[in-house]
Design an enzyme around this catalytic site. Structure first.
Site, PDB file in Angstrom:
ATOM      1  N   GLN A  52       3.401  -2.107   8.337  1.00 44.76           N
ATOM      2  CA  GLN A  52       3.548  -0.701   8.664  1.00 44.76           C
ATOM      3  C   GLN A  52       2.269  -0.060   9.188  1.00 44.76           C
ATOM      4  O   GLN A  52       2.326   0.968   9.864  1.00 44.76           O
ATOM      5  CB  GLN A  52       4.057   0.068   7.443  1.00 44.76           C
ATOM      6  CG  GLN A  52       5.480  -0.306   7.054  1.00 44.76           C
ATOM      7  CD  GLN A  52       5.970   0.436   5.833  1.00 44.76           C
ATOM      8  OE1 GLN A  52       5.819  -0.021   4.715  1.00 44.76           O
ATOM      9  NE2 GLN A  52       6.566   1.599   6.049  1.00 44.76           N
ATOM     10  N   HIS A  72      10.805  -6.765  18.951  1.00 46.17           N
ATOM     11  CA  HIS A  72      10.634  -7.286  20.305  1.00 46.17           C
ATOM     12  C   HIS A  72      11.951  -7.746  20.931  1.00 46.17           C
ATOM     13  O   HIS A  72      12.072  -7.774  22.164  1.00 46.17           O
ATOM     14  CB  HIS A  72       9.630  -8.436  20.304  1.00 46.17           C
ATOM     15  CG  HIS A  72       8.244  -8.015  19.928  1.00 46.17           C
ATOM     16  ND1 HIS A  72       7.327  -8.865  19.341  1.00 46.17           N
ATOM     17  CD2 HIS A  72       7.611  -6.817  20.036  1.00 46.17           C
ATOM     18  CE1 HIS A  72       6.195  -8.212  19.115  1.00 46.17           C
ATOM     19  NE2 HIS A  72       6.352  -6.966  19.535  1.00 46.17           N
ATOM     20  N   ASP A  85       3.268  -2.825  16.770  1.00 46.60           N
ATOM     21  CA  ASP A  85       2.334  -3.764  17.389  1.00 46.60           C
ATOM     22  C   ASP A  85       0.892  -3.274  17.257  1.00 46.60           C
ATOM     23  O   ASP A  85      -0.035  -4.067  17.056  1.00 46.60           O
ATOM     24  CB  ASP A  85       2.660  -3.944  18.874  1.00 46.60           C
ATOM     25  CG  ASP A  85       3.919  -4.756  19.106  1.00 46.60           C
ATOM     26  OD1 ASP A  85       4.541  -5.194  18.115  1.00 46.60           O
ATOM     27  OD2 ASP A  85       4.290  -4.951  20.283  1.00 46.60           O
ATOM     28  N   ARG A 110      -3.201   0.289  -3.226  1.00 48.87           N
ATOM     29  CA  ARG A 110      -2.189  -0.760  -3.209  1.00 48.87           C
ATOM     30  C   ARG A 110      -1.855  -1.082  -1.754  1.00 48.87           C
ATOM     31  O   ARG A 110      -1.311  -0.251  -1.021  1.00 48.87           O
ATOM     32  CB  ARG A 110      -0.921  -0.305  -3.946  1.00 48.87           C
ATOM     33  CG  ARG A 110       0.113  -1.430  -3.974  1.00 48.87           C
ATOM     34  CD  ARG A 110       1.520  -0.951  -4.150  1.00 48.87           C
ATOM     35  NE  ARG A 110       2.441  -2.049  -3.842  1.00 48.87           N
ATOM     36  CZ  ARG A 110       3.697  -1.892  -3.464  1.00 48.87           C
ATOM     37  NH1 ARG A 110       4.202  -0.690  -3.344  1.00 48.87           N
ATOM     38  NH2 ARG A 110       4.440  -2.934  -3.201  1.00 48.87           N
ATOM     39  N   HIS A 153       5.460  -7.977   1.290  1.00 51.01           N
ATOM     40  CA  HIS A 153       6.078  -6.669   1.483  1.00 51.01           C
ATOM     41  C   HIS A 153       6.930  -6.714   2.752  1.00 51.01           C
ATOM     42  O   HIS A 153       6.610  -6.080   3.766  1.00 51.01           O
ATOM     43  CB  HIS A 153       5.011  -5.577   1.567  1.00 51.01           C
ATOM     44  CG  HIS A 153       5.538  -4.189   1.366  1.00 51.01           C
ATOM     45  ND1 HIS A 153       4.966  -3.293   0.483  1.00 51.01           N
ATOM     46  CD2 HIS A 153       6.587  -3.526   1.922  1.00 51.01           C
ATOM     47  CE1 HIS A 153       5.633  -2.146   0.520  1.00 51.01           C
ATOM     48  NE2 HIS A 153       6.626  -2.267   1.402  1.00 51.01           N
ATOM     49  N   ASN A 197       7.705  -7.199  -3.217  1.00 45.50           N
ATOM     50  CA  ASN A 197       8.011  -5.775  -3.176  1.00 45.50           C
ATOM     51  C   ASN A 197       9.490  -5.545  -2.903  1.00 45.50           C
ATOM     52  O   ASN A 197      10.016  -5.970  -1.871  1.00 45.50           O
ATOM     53  CB  ASN A 197       7.195  -5.089  -2.076  1.00 45.50           C
ATOM     54  CG  ASN A 197       7.522  -3.596  -1.971  1.00 45.50           C
ATOM     55  OD1 ASN A 197       7.053  -2.801  -2.781  1.00 45.50           O
ATOM     56  ND2 ASN A 197       8.330  -3.225  -0.993  1.00 45.50           N
ATOM     57  N   GLU A 198      10.170  -4.896  -3.828  1.00 43.89           N
ATOM     58  CA  GLU A 198      11.529  -4.377  -3.660  1.00 43.89           C
ATOM     59  C   GLU A 198      12.551  -5.410  -3.176  1.00 43.89           C
ATOM     60  O   GLU A 198      13.176  -5.255  -2.119  1.00 43.89           O
ATOM     61  CB  GLU A 198      11.511  -3.175  -2.703  1.00 43.89           C
ATOM     62  CG  GLU A 198      10.681  -2.019  -3.205  1.00 43.89           C
ATOM     63  CD  GLU A 198      10.652  -0.842  -2.233  1.00 43.89           C
ATOM     64  OE1 GLU A 198      10.489   0.294  -2.717  1.00 43.89           O
ATOM     65  OE2 GLU A 198      10.790  -1.051  -1.019  1.00 43.89           O
ATOM     66  N   ASN A 336       8.826   1.341  -8.069  1.00 47.15           N
ATOM     67  CA  ASN A 336       8.932   2.276  -6.951  1.00 47.15           C
ATOM     68  C   ASN A 336      10.127   3.191  -7.191  1.00 47.15           C
ATOM     69  O   ASN A 336      11.269   2.734  -7.217  1.00 47.15           O
ATOM     70  CB  ASN A 336       9.118   1.529  -5.632  1.00 47.15           C
ATOM     71  CG  ASN A 336       7.893   0.721  -5.233  1.00 47.15           C
ATOM     72  OD1 ASN A 336       6.844   0.800  -5.869  1.00 47.15           O
ATOM     73  ND2 ASN A 336       8.024  -0.061  -4.175  1.00 47.15           N
ATOM     74  N   TYR A 338      11.875   6.911  -5.955  1.00 48.28           N
ATOM     75  CA  TYR A 338      11.911   8.042  -5.029  1.00 48.28           C
ATOM     76  C   TYR A 338      12.968   9.075  -5.387  1.00 48.28           C
ATOM     77  O   TYR A 338      12.749  10.261  -5.230  1.00 48.28           O
ATOM     78  CB  TYR A 338      12.189   7.543  -3.602  1.00 48.28           C
ATOM     79  CG  TYR A 338      11.034   6.826  -2.947  1.00 48.28           C
ATOM     80  CD1 TYR A 338      10.103   7.520  -2.181  1.00 48.28           C
ATOM     81  CD2 TYR A 338      10.882   5.453  -3.082  1.00 48.28           C
ATOM     82  CE1 TYR A 338       9.046   6.873  -1.556  1.00 48.28           C
ATOM     83  CE2 TYR A 338       9.824   4.788  -2.466  1.00 48.28           C
ATOM     84  CZ  TYR A 338       8.907   5.498  -1.707  1.00 48.28           C
ATOM     85  OH  TYR A 338       7.865   4.852  -1.099  1.00 48.28           O
ATOM     86  N   GLU A 404       5.068   3.252  -5.866  1.00 51.77           N
ATOM     87  CA  GLU A 404       5.496   4.062  -4.730  1.00 51.77           C
ATOM     88  C   GLU A 404       6.268   5.264  -5.243  1.00 51.77           C
ATOM     89  O   GLU A 404       7.122   5.140  -6.115  1.00 51.77           O
ATOM     90  CB  GLU A 404       6.384   3.277  -3.747  1.00 51.77           C
ATOM     91  CG  GLU A 404       5.648   2.291  -2.879  1.00 51.77           C
ATOM     92  CD  GLU A 404       6.560   1.639  -1.847  1.00 51.77           C
ATOM     93  OE1 GLU A 404       7.510   2.313  -1.377  1.00 51.77           O
ATOM     94  OE2 GLU A 404       6.340   0.457  -1.530  1.00 51.77           O
TER      95      GLU A 404
END
Length: 496
Positions: A52, A72, A85, A110, A153, A197-198, A336, A338, A404
């Site tokens: 990210q 892509h 990219d 993290r 991740h 992760n997740e 995490n 939210y 998170e």
């Protein structure tokens, strides 16, 4: 004259009434606010993920990962048809990220390591990738910021996906090899590791619904194979660390799991919400954090009952060796959180077989919940408090890091809604610690900078810093929430 006197008297009464009302309002609202104090042992930080923010998608020996392949070959699937990219280009501007952390007074960073930047398809180690993360870790330590490192991740090397990815047990040995490289290269300075992760998200979206890469559509089968092999890989990495590194490096290993908290909708039995909690969080916590291990019994039974036309359950069976390798195989739970959901028994079939049809529920939004920019994100801080209490009761109060938690908007610098969301969730954590004695030791906000938000591209922002993506220097620009965190970490308290 008498009329005038009466009018003056009435005006005075109204003025006095207004002043009294204002004083009562101020007093009442002041009384509703509380001071929340956090000890110096409680750590504040921020989080990010390699794909990210890093950019440098093919720089210095990095090979493609499944997200490179998606953006892509199928750019139309990304909401704004963007890609990462370059993006925030932390591969070249990591020192600016460290400065951003320091300016916010944060104590933990993290971040995740890009597997495809470290090892290529012939298991040759890419020294340029090792150098990049060494430089980042050293820069953090120089600024007294703890590195909290996620090994995976969501950015699986494409060559491993081509071998079967998380649907094939070959993943386990590849991940063990990769983990060994990380422990050997960085373990002298990294004292907290997160393996995955997740998995609830990347297994369902990647191998069931085909809504994220690698776009495998295998509902009711693929997600469970993915989760099973992920757990085996986690256990292998944990055992490797115990056997070869823990005594010398004295670090800890955990796993990062996403969870909502589920409430029964009006008139719905609490057992429906409990079953949903077990299917989502318990799927991965029960094998590791419970004393008996294995998948939750209700999950085993429900999926078996819905597989009557097959000789074996669609949920893979854990043998005793696998169960024993997972029980206790984490030093902490990285959580995490939210948002939350109401649940009710499913009113229509969502496909013949899927995780959701196996749970058998519909997810419902309470109209009173405040919505963020993201379609799925509603502000429900009480859900975090209740989830922490659930974890304590279910698994004998393990150590938890909130890795998170964050709020999306359009990127405005005066991000008061984000600050209010964070304050509300920190207050929920504070109550869980002090009222319920939950062992929560850290909070890392998502995210340190605005970044590529997966299928949403750059259309929504979670960062406490903006990034000037059109500038060659990719300047990090502090939002109002940076001042909030600086005051919080300086004073170790907040008013909310």
């Amino acid at each position: 004259m008498k009329v005038i006197r009466w009018l003056i008297l009435l005006l005075v009464v109204l003025i006095i009434a207004g002043v009294v009302t204002a004083l009562i309002w101020l007093f009442t609202n002041e009384r509703e606010q509380h001071i929340y104090e956090f000890s110096k042992d409680f750590k504040f930080g921020a989080a990010s993920a390699s794909y990210q923010i890093e950019g440098g998608w093919n720089a210095d020996g990095k090979t493609p990962n499944i997200w490179d392949t998606l953006v892509h070959t199928r750019p139309e699937l990304i909401k704004d048809q963007s890609n990462a990219d370059v993006g925030a280009d932390s591969y070249h501007f990591y020192k600016e990220d460290v400065k951003a952390l320091k300016n916010a007074g944060l104590e933990v960073y993290r971040f995740s390591i890009s597997w495809a930047r470290i090892v290529n398809e012939t298991n040759v180690i890419n020294q340029a990738g090792i150098d990049y993360y060494n430089n980042l870790i050293d820069e953090l330590i120089k600024e007294d910021i703890e590195p909290l490192v996620t090994m995976y991740h969501w950015d699986l090397p494409q060559y491993i996906e081509d071998l079967g990815g998380f649907q094939d047990p070959i993943l386990v040995e590849h991940f063990k090899f990769y983990a060994n490289v990380l422990f050997k290269s960085f373990g002298d300075r990294v004292k907290r590791w997160i393996t995955f992760n997740e998995p609830w998200i990347f297994c369902i979206d990647g191998y069931s619904s085909a809504t994220k890469p690698p776009l495998i559509e295998s509902p009711g089968f693929g997600e469970y194979l993915c989760g099973h092999h992920m757990l085996q890989a986690h256990a292998a990495a944990y055992k490797l660390y115990n056997d070869d590194y823990r005594e010398q490096q004295t670090g800890e290993i955990g796993i990062c799991l996403f969870s909502n908290f589920f409430y029964p909708d009006s008139g719905v039995s609490p057992e429906v919400a409990e079953k949903t909690q077990q299917f989502q969080l318990g799927w991965f916590t029960h094998p590791i954090f419970s004393s008996e291990g294995n998948y939750p019994k209700i999950m085993i039974d429900e999926i078996k009952d819905k597989t009557v036309d097959q000789p074996l359950s669609r949920l893979p069976i854990m043998d005793d060796e696998m169960k024993n390798s997972l029980i206790g195989a984490a030093d902490f739970l990285a959580l995490n959180y939210y948002t939350s959901r109401l649940v009710a028994p499913m009113t229509e079939v969502h496909g013949e077989r899927s995780w959701q049809s196996d749970v058998g529920v519909d997810f419902i939004i309470d109209e009173k919940w405040e919505k963020a920019k993201s379609w799925w994100l509603y502000n429900v801080p009480q859900g975090l408090h209740d989830l922490l209490k659930w974890i304590k009761a279910e698994y004998n109060n393990p150590t938890v890091l909130i890795t998170e938690n964050g709020y999306s908007d359009d990127g405005q610098l005066d991000d008061d809604d984000r600050i209010n969301y964070i304050k509300a969730h920190l207050a929920a954590i504070h109550r869980a610690i002090h009222q319920d004695r939950c062992k929560v030791v850290a909070y890392t906000v998502w995210s340190i900078i605005d970044n590529f938000e997966w299928m949403e591209g750059f259309t929504e922002k979670f960062g406490i810093h903006a990034v000037n993506l059109t500038s060659p220097n990719k300047e990090r620009i502090a939002k109002k929430s940076v001042s909030f965190f600086k005051d919080l970490t300086d004073q170790r308290q907040m008013i909310f």
